[in-house]
Design an enzyme around this catalytic site. Structure first.
Site, mmCIF file in Angstrom:
data_model
loop_
_atom_site.group_PDB
_atom_site.id
_atom_site.type_symbol
_atom_site.label_atom_id
_atom_site.label_comp_id
_atom_site.label_asym_id
_atom_site.label_seq_id
_atom_site.Cartn_x
_atom_site.Cartn_y
_atom_site.Cartn_z
ATOM 1 N N ASP A 67 0.855 -1.195 0.000
ATOM 2 C CA ASP A 67 0.000 0.000 0.000
ATOM 3 C C ASP A 67 0.888 1.242 0.000
ATOM 4 O O ASP A 67 1.770 1.378 0.864
ATOM 5 C CB ASP A 67 -0.874 -0.051 1.274
ATOM 6 C CG ASP A 67 -2.043 0.912 1.229
ATOM 7 O OD1 ASP A 67 -2.407 1.377 0.133
ATOM 8 O OD2 ASP A 67 -2.603 1.191 2.309
ATOM 9 N N HIS A 68 0.677 2.139 -0.950
ATOM 10 C CA HIS A 68 1.446 3.393 -1.046
ATOM 11 C C HIS A 68 2.966 3.183 -1.051
ATOM 12 O O HIS A 68 3.692 3.847 -0.304
ATOM 13 C CB HIS A 68 1.081 4.352 0.109
ATOM 14 C CG HIS A 68 -0.337 4.818 0.051
ATOM 15 N ND1 HIS A 68 -0.773 5.778 -0.834
ATOM 16 C CD2 HIS A 68 -1.429 4.444 0.759
ATOM 17 C CE1 HIS A 68 -2.079 5.968 -0.669
ATOM 18 N NE2 HIS A 68 -2.499 5.171 0.287
ATOM 19 N N ASP B 217 3.002 4.795 -5.307
ATOM 20 C CA ASP B 217 2.321 6.077 -5.106
ATOM 21 C C ASP B 217 3.253 7.225 -5.480
ATOM 22 O O ASP B 217 4.048 7.692 -4.678
ATOM 23 C CB ASP B 217 1.875 6.182 -3.636
ATOM 24 C CG ASP B 217 1.176 7.506 -3.349
ATOM 25 O OD1 ASP B 217 1.048 8.333 -4.276
ATOM 26 O OD2 ASP B 217 0.751 7.709 -2.197
ATOM 27 N N GLY C 247 -9.285 5.452 1.656
ATOM 28 C CA GLY C 247 -10.005 6.116 2.740
ATOM 29 C C GLY C 247 -11.450 5.659 2.848
ATOM 30 O O GLY C 247 -12.361 6.465 3.024
HETATM 31 P P1 13P Z 1 -8.876 4.295 6.008
HETATM 32 O O1 13P Z 1 -7.893 4.037 7.101
HETATM 33 O O2 13P Z 1 -9.442 5.677 6.042
HETATM 34 O O3 13P Z 1 -9.933 3.240 5.947
HETATM 35 O O4 13P Z 1 -8.059 4.237 4.629
HETATM 36 C C1 13P Z 1 -7.349 3.080 4.309
HETATM 37 C C2 13P Z 1 -6.588 3.269 3.048
HETATM 38 O O5 13P Z 1 -6.973 3.993 2.159
HETATM 39 C C3 13P Z 1 -5.330 2.525 2.888
HETATM 40 O O6 13P Z 1 -4.631 2.892 1.744
#
Ligand code: 13P
Length: 284
Positions: A82-83, A104, A209
């Site tokens: 992730d990212h 990202d 998010g």
């Molecule tokens: P939230 O923590 O707001 O659910 O977002 C998670 C996210 O987008 C991980 O990349």
């Protein structure tokens, strides 16, 4: 079955208009909760691992847990960075056994983001690993990433379409008004941007998010072309609330299993609810 790239379920999700959930791993209990929820709901699932979570859990432990989950669950699981912040981190994860990566480059100018993402796509696709790219700036705080509300910038649809045409990422994250973490008010999602981009690219759109976004907005975004939704904060909130509740009732409790076990159940319930909301249940 072994870990799969996210392309394993992209087509089915698009055809049947559902989204696959990315739930972030924070520790063993999160991994088990997400896996059990996906298995019980007969749903594909994506394990999201941020660089911060990777430092916390350790790269080898992370891959070993994910592999054990994939092999025992009976449902397709992607282990996804992730990212990812650099080509080096992406390569490290692929070598360690990740089946999917996000690069990202959203904080770079468009040309540079395209150039760097293309390098990642070339290397990852050569070994069957799927790639998510990002355009626009998603607000809020997530581990090492912190973007002030005023600096969050929605993706420009024309740029997003060009980004996809040039990089051919498998999944496309675009900033459409959601933020990492919980919302103070209600998020204002730009369905117009999702619609315009989704109509013009083959890749599913990713909604970051996902915590705290109203159910109706989630459903609408899926109708417009969102095929992957990321959730972490709501699971963290459920986990910590359960631990607080147990320790408040039993201040002398010292066995971690007595509060982590119920916390795991609480996370599982949240994940099951999201899977049903995203419509990926009973797809296996
Ligand atoms: P939230 O923590 O707001 O659910 O977002 C998670 C996210 O987008 C991980 O990349």
């Amino acid at each position: 079955m072994p870990l799969v790239p996210m392309t394993a379920f992209a087509e089915d999700a698009k055809k049947h208009k559902y989204a696959v959930g990315q739930f972030n791993l924070n520790n063993l209990e999160f991994t088990q909760a997400i896996t059990e929820a996906a298995a019980e709901e007969k749903s594909p699932v994506i394990f999201g691992v941020s660089e911060g979570a990777m430092r916390y859990m350790g790269l080898e432990y992370t891959v070993a847990m994910a592999k054990a989950a994939a092999e025992t669950s009976g449902v397709p699981i992607a282990l996804h960075l992730d990212h990812g912040s650099s080509f080096e981190v992406v390569m490290k994860c692929i070598r360690a056994g990740f089946s999917s990566v996000m690069f990202d480059g959203s904080h770079y100018p468009l040309e540079e983001n395209i150039r760097l993402t293309k390098q990642v796509v070339e290397a990852a696709h050569a070994v069957g690993v799927s790639v998510e790219g990002e355009l626009g700036t998603i607000g809020g705080v997530e581990d090492d990433l912190s973007v002030d509300e005023k600096d969050a910038a929605l993706a420009n649809p024309a740029d997003a379409i060009r980004f996809w045409e040039e990089t051919k990422v498998d999944y496309m994250a675009i900033a459409v008004g959601t933020a990492h973490g919980m919302y103070k008010g209600e998020p204002k999602i730009s369905f117009e941007i999702i619609d315009e981009v989704a109509r013009n690219i083959a890749a599913p759109i990713v909604l970051h998010g996902g915590s705290g976004v109203p159910d109706e907005a989630i459903k609408k975004s899926i109708q417009f072309g969102v095929g992957k939704i990321n959730v972490n904060t709501e699971n963290q909130v459920a986990c910590t609330a359960k631990i607080r509740e147990i320790l408040a009732a039993k201040p002398n409790e010292i066995d971690p299993r007595k509060y982590l076990g119920p916390a795991r159940e609480a996370i599982k319930e949240v994940v099951k609810g999201k899977i049903r909301l995203f419509g990926s249940n009973n797809r296996i």
